[in-house]
Design an enzyme around this catalytic site. Structure first.
Site, PDB file in Angstrom:
ATOM      1  N   PHE A  31       0.825  -1.203   0.000  1.00  0.00           N
ATOM      2  CA  PHE A  31       0.000   0.000   0.000  1.00  0.00           C
ATOM      3  C   PHE A  31       0.862   1.256   0.000  1.00  0.00           C
ATOM      4  O   PHE A  31       1.832   1.365   0.757  1.00  0.00           O
ATOM      5  CB  PHE A  31      -0.899   0.056   1.246  1.00  0.00           C
ATOM      6  CG  PHE A  31      -2.114  -0.806   1.193  1.00  0.00           C
ATOM      7  CD1 PHE A  31      -3.263  -0.389   0.539  1.00  0.00           C
ATOM      8  CD2 PHE A  31      -2.131  -2.039   1.834  1.00  0.00           C
ATOM      9  CE1 PHE A  31      -4.406  -1.186   0.504  1.00  0.00           C
ATOM     10  CE2 PHE A  31      -3.264  -2.841   1.817  1.00  0.00           C
ATOM     11  CZ  PHE A  31      -4.406  -2.411   1.145  1.00  0.00           C
ATOM     12  N   ASP A  32       0.467   2.218  -0.814  1.00  0.00           N
ATOM     13  CA  ASP A  32       0.947   3.587  -0.684  1.00  0.00           C
ATOM     14  C   ASP A  32       0.276   4.166   0.569  1.00  0.00           C
ATOM     15  O   ASP A  32      -0.700   3.589   1.074  1.00  0.00           O
ATOM     16  CB  ASP A  32       0.562   4.371  -1.941  1.00  0.00           C
ATOM     17  CG  ASP A  32       0.858   5.841  -1.819  1.00  0.00           C
ATOM     18  OD1 ASP A  32       1.988   6.201  -1.445  1.00  0.00           O
ATOM     19  OD2 ASP A  32      -0.058   6.653  -2.100  1.00  0.00           O
TER      20      ASP A  32
END
Length: 230
Positions: free
Chosen positions: A17-18
């Site tokens: 995930f960013d």
């Protein structure tokens, strides 16, 4: 939901995930801190809308490219910015609705999760700790404090290596992000990307992504196979 690749439906061995624009709505704090920074160093102050382009990529790089800063000027501005961001990272920030439930689902299903953000690692950890998200992550990957590791491709590679060290199968990884930097950085590591529309990117930035989703429920369906209500 827009699908560019039928492989999007496959089972993922891990999820990256960013952070900014994907898990947390951090733009208000980032843009305000940037305005304070430009005022402090005597540079023209941009509007919040204009400064949205700064959210996501490494700040020193963006300052050099967009403001024509020298390397030394960019690093000086970065230090000033971090002083203002120390507070705004937590105060002018919030977890997007549904994200905690999604992370809970992934953890319950035994899907390893890593963070892959261009935000410096210490600040990323501080944000996760503040919002009580840390325990959902098998590995937390971020930029180095001196930004020698800040390019998204480098951060994704760092996160994948960290997962491997934790004994995680990284043969079928997927990246979740909101900017073309996420897509490019993941693609450089042969990792497909799912783009989220609630972040700070434009539709054009989804080029190269395998899917674009506009809700956490849609994202959940692509990550763990749960049906989305019509």
């Amino acid at each position: 939901m827009s699908l560019q690749n039928p492989e999007v439906a496959r089972s993922w061995s891990c999820v990256l995930f960013d952070l900014d624009g994907t898990l947390t709505d951090s733009a208000p704090g980032i843009t305000h801190s940037l305005q304070q920074t430009f005022a402090e160093i005597g540079r023209p102050i941009h509007s919040e809308d204009e400064l949205l382009a700064y959210v996501g990529p490494p700040l020193a790089t963006t300052l050099r490219e967009r403001e024509d800063f020298t390397e030394a000027e960019a690093l000086q501005a970065l230090e000033v910015y971090r002083g203002f961001a120390e507070e705004s990272d937590l105060v002018d920030n919030a977890v997007f609705p549904g994200v905690i439930g999604l992370l809970q689902t992934l953890k319950a299903d035994g899907v390893p999760v890593a963070l892959a953000t261009s935000k410096p690692l210490s600040r990323a950890r501080r944000v996760l700790d503040h919002f009580k998200l840390t325990d959902y992550f098998t590995f937390i990957g971020g930029a180095s404090e001196d930004e020698s590791r800040a390019d998204k491709a480098e951060v994704v590679a760092y996160a994948l290596a960290g997962l491997v060290e934790q004994g995680v199968d990284v043969s079928r990884p997927v990246m979740v992000g909101d900017r073309f930097y996420d897509v490019e950085g993941a693609n450089a590591n042969d990792v497909p990307t799912i783009m989220v529309e609630w972040g700070y990117g434009s539709p054009a930035e989804a080029k190269g992504a395998i899917a674009v989703v506009h809700s956490v429920d849609q994202l959940r369906s692509l990550l763990v196979g749960q049906a989305v209500a019509a």
